[in-house]
Motif scaffolding. Structure first.
Motif, short mmCIF file in Angstrom:
data_model
loop_
_atom_site.label_atom_id
_atom_site.label_comp_id
_atom_site.label_asym_id
_atom_site.label_seq_id
_atom_site.Cartn_x
_atom_site.Cartn_y
_atom_site.Cartn_z
N TYR A 171 0.84 -1.19 0.00
CA TYR A 171 0.00 0.00 0.00
C TYR A 171 0.88 1.25 0.00
CZ TYR A 171 -4.30 -2.57 0.99
OH TYR A 171 -5.38 -3.40 0.91
N VAL A 172 0.43 2.25 -0.76
CA VAL A 172 1.14 3.53 -0.82
C VAL A 172 0.12 4.65 -0.63
CG1 VAL A 172 2.95 2.66 -2.34
CG2 VAL A 172 0.87 3.67 -3.33
N CYS A 173 0.63 5.83 -0.44
CA CYS A 173 -0.21 7.02 -0.35
C CYS A 173 -0.28 7.65 -1.74
CB CYS A 173 0.36 8.01 0.66
SG CYS A 173 -0.62 9.50 0.85
N ALA A 174 -1.42 7.55 -2.39
CA ALA A 174 -1.58 8.03 -3.76
C ALA A 174 -2.22 9.41 -3.77
CB ALA A 174 -2.43 7.06 -4.56
N MET A 175 -1.82 10.21 -4.77
CA MET A 175 -2.33 11.58 -4.89
C MET A 175 -2.20 12.02 -6.35
SD MET A 175 0.99 13.34 -3.06
CE MET A 175 1.17 11.94 -1.96
N ARG A 176 -2.77 13.15 -6.66
CA ARG A 176 -2.69 13.66 -8.03
C ARG A 176 -1.27 14.14 -8.33
NH1 ARG A 176 -2.36 19.19 -8.22
NH2 ARG A 176 -3.11 20.34 -6.38
N GLU A 184 7.84 15.79 -1.17
CA GLU A 184 8.46 15.57 0.13
C GLU A 184 8.02 14.23 0.73
OE1 GLU A 184 6.18 17.89 3.35
OE2 GLU A 184 5.92 19.10 1.52
N LYS A 185 8.78 13.79 1.69
CA LYS A 185 8.38 12.61 2.45
C LYS A 185 7.22 13.00 3.34
CE LYS A 185 10.11 9.14 5.69
NZ LYS A 185 11.28 8.65 6.46
N ILE A 186 6.18 12.19 3.32
CA ILE A 186 4.96 12.55 4.03
C ILE A 186 5.07 12.13 5.49
CG2 ILE A 186 2.46 12.25 4.14
CD1 ILE A 186 2.48 11.74 1.17
N SER A 187 4.97 13.10 6.39
CA SER A 187 5.01 12.81 7.83
C SER A 187 3.62 12.39 8.28
CB SER A 187 5.46 14.04 8.61
OG SER A 187 4.49 15.08 8.49
N ILE A 188 3.56 11.79 9.44
CA ILE A 188 2.27 11.37 9.97
C ILE A 188 1.37 12.58 10.21
CG2 ILE A 188 3.06 11.40 12.38
CD1 ILE A 188 0.62 8.85 10.80
N LEU A 211 -6.80 0.72 11.20
CA LEU A 211 -6.45 -0.15 12.33
C LEU A 211 -5.06 0.19 12.86
CD1 LEU A 211 -7.79 -3.57 10.97
CD2 LEU A 211 -8.74 -2.23 12.85
N ALA A 212 -4.11 0.43 11.92
CA ALA A 212 -2.75 0.79 12.34
C ALA A 212 -2.74 2.13 13.06
CB ALA A 212 -1.83 0.82 11.12
N LEU A 213 -3.49 3.09 12.54
CA LEU A 213 -3.56 4.40 13.19
C LEU A 213 -4.23 4.29 14.56
CD1 LEU A 213 -4.62 6.65 10.16
CD2 LEU A 213 -2.40 6.66 11.32
N GLY A 214 -5.27 3.45 14.63
CA GLY A 214 -5.97 3.29 15.89
C GLY A 214 -5.08 2.77 17.00
N TYR A 257 2.72 8.86 -6.02
CA TYR A 257 2.54 8.13 -4.75
C TYR A 257 3.82 8.17 -3.94
CZ TYR A 257 4.73 4.24 -7.36
OH TYR A 257 5.56 3.45 -8.11
N ALA A 258 3.64 7.99 -2.65
CA ALA A 258 4.76 8.03 -1.71
C ALA A 258 4.53 6.97 -0.64
CB ALA A 258 4.85 9.42 -1.08
N ASP A 259 5.59 6.71 0.12
CA ASP A 259 5.48 5.75 1.22
C ASP A 259 4.48 6.25 2.26
OD1 ASP A 259 7.40 4.19 0.02
OD2 ASP A 259 9.05 4.97 1.24
N LEU A 260 3.75 5.33 2.84
CA LEU A 260 2.85 5.67 3.93
C LEU A 260 3.66 6.00 5.19
CD1 LEU A 260 0.14 2.90 3.46
CD2 LEU A 260 -0.25 5.36 3.22
N PRO A 261 3.17 6.91 6.01
CA PRO A 261 3.88 7.23 7.25
C PRO A 261 3.55 6.25 8.38
CG PRO A 261 2.00 8.64 7.04
CD PRO A 261 2.03 7.81 5.79
N VAL A 262 2.77 5.23 8.07
CA VAL A 262 2.40 4.22 9.06
C VAL A 262 2.56 2.85 8.41
CG1 VAL A 262 -0.03 4.37 8.38
CG2 VAL A 262 0.57 3.44 10.62
N GLU A 263 3.00 1.88 9.16
CA GLU A 263 3.26 0.55 8.61
C GLU A 263 1.97 -0.26 8.54
OE1 GLU A 263 6.09 -3.36 9.51
OE2 GLU A 263 6.52 -1.43 10.43
N VAL A 264 1.67 -0.78 7.36
CA VAL A 264 0.48 -1.64 7.17
C VAL A 264 0.91 -2.90 6.45
CG1 VAL A 264 -1.12 0.32 7.10
CG2 VAL A 264 -0.12 -0.55 4.97
N PRO A 265 0.18 -3.99 6.63
CA PRO A 265 0.55 -5.25 5.97
C PRO A 265 0.48 -5.13 4.44
CG PRO A 265 -1.08 -5.62 7.69
CD PRO A 265 -1.01 -4.15 7.48
N ALA A 266 1.30 -5.92 3.76
CA ALA A 266 1.22 -5.97 2.30
C ALA A 266 -0.13 -6.53 1.88
CB ALA A 266 2.36 -6.83 1.75
#
Length: 305
Positions: A171-176, A184-188, A211-214, A257-266
């Motif tokens: 999973y990645v963080c997708a945007m236009r 930039e690297k996306i901070s939490i 769930l990871a954020l929770g 897209y960029a790396d997520l600032p939180v770890e989630v399963p593949a």
């Protein structure tokens, strides 16, 4: 005379007696003892209310009733033999069959174009019905034969459901393209400051990211909850909202897209089918096509990565 409950094996015995005119030889052909042949004949006589065969010096001679029905019996047995034989052979070039597959729009976009390229070449009369079955009903639909396959995330399935992993992704963080956060690297903190699109086939419930954020005591702002990635991508392209999506999807649709600032399963994609169809030639052939297509996709992506 009610034939709906007649054991089909009795007609096999009937055909053997008619052919051999001898109970012992009929039993040898069918693979049963002479007393078993006599018992089968007694049951047939009761069913038809006719002797069917009369013992003479020349052997077991058929009665007019037996002569009248032998043609129909043999035609029916031949049709049964052909049906059994065809069930063991699948000729894709001549097959006229519909496969029903449960998959998301994301999987459709990856699998169906390549699958139909193959079908046009190898099985031009084969049809596909693609729809999304509710996950809690997948096992029941497969067992009932209303569904041939399901392509989905790992499920808690019944032991009678077989599966194999097709692909995996992250999973990645997708945007236009041109998004303010695109350089930039996306901070939490910045991730949580944005509005988000959540993709889910359910009306409510948390996704992997939530769930990871929770677990961290955090929560993101969901501005849009949708069932479909393809529709959501058009929203992303015209807004500053973020969408957590598989990398394969973001890359294929030209999103930044960029790396997520939180770890989630593949994210894993599996192919599911019921064990009752495990040895079915048609089901096995289609499984092989879907598996090979997904392997091809993974190889091509590895080359361009």
């Amino acid at each position: 005379m009610n034939l709906s409950k007649v054991d089909l094996n009795l007609f096999i015995v009937f055909d053997a007696i008619y052919t051999e005119a001898n109970l012992t030889r009929a039993g040898q052909i069918v693979g049963i003892t002479q007393p078993a042949v006599s018992n089968a004949l007694a049951r047939l006589r009761e069913t038809f209310n006719d002797p069917l065969f009369v013992r003479t010096a020349q052997g077991m001679v058929p009665t007019p009733m037996a002569q009248n029905i032998i043609g129909s019996v043999r035609n029916a047995l031949q049709l049964l033999r052909v049906s059994v034989q065809e069930s063991r052979i699948f000729n894709p070039a001549q097959a006229n069959k519909t496969f029903r597959i449960s998959m998301t729009d994301l999987t459709e976009a990856v699998v169906l174009p390549l699958l139909f390229q193959r079908l046009r070449r190898l099985a031009p009369q084969v049809q596909i019905e693609s729809f999304l079955s509710k996950r809690r009903e997948t096992t029941k639909e497969l067992a009932a034969g209303r569904l041939d396959f399901a392509v989905d995330l790992p499920l808690n399935t019944d032991a009678q459901v077989r599966h194999v992993k097709l692909m995996d992704d992250r999973y990645v963080c997708a945007m236009r393209q041109g998004h303010p956060l695109g350089k930039e690297k996306i901070s939490i903190e910045k991730y949580l400051s944005q509005s988000h699109v959540q993709i889910s086939s359910r009306r409510s419930g948390l996704g992997y990211v939530d769930l990871a954020l929770g677990k961290m005591g955090l929560q993101r702002k969901i501005a849009l909850r949708s069932q479909h990635y393809l529709m959501a991508s058009t929203v992303i392209e015209s807004t500053d909202m973020l969408m957590t999506a598989p990398e394969r999807f973001a890359r294929r649709h030209g999103l930044h897209y960029a790396d997520l600032p939180v770890e989630v399963p593949a994210v894993e994609t599996h192919l599911y089918w019921h064990e009752s169809t495990d040895q079915d030639p048609a089901n096995r052939w289609m499984r092989e096509q879907i598996i090979e297509i997904c392997q091809q996709v993974s190889r091509n992506e590895a080359k361009t990565a």
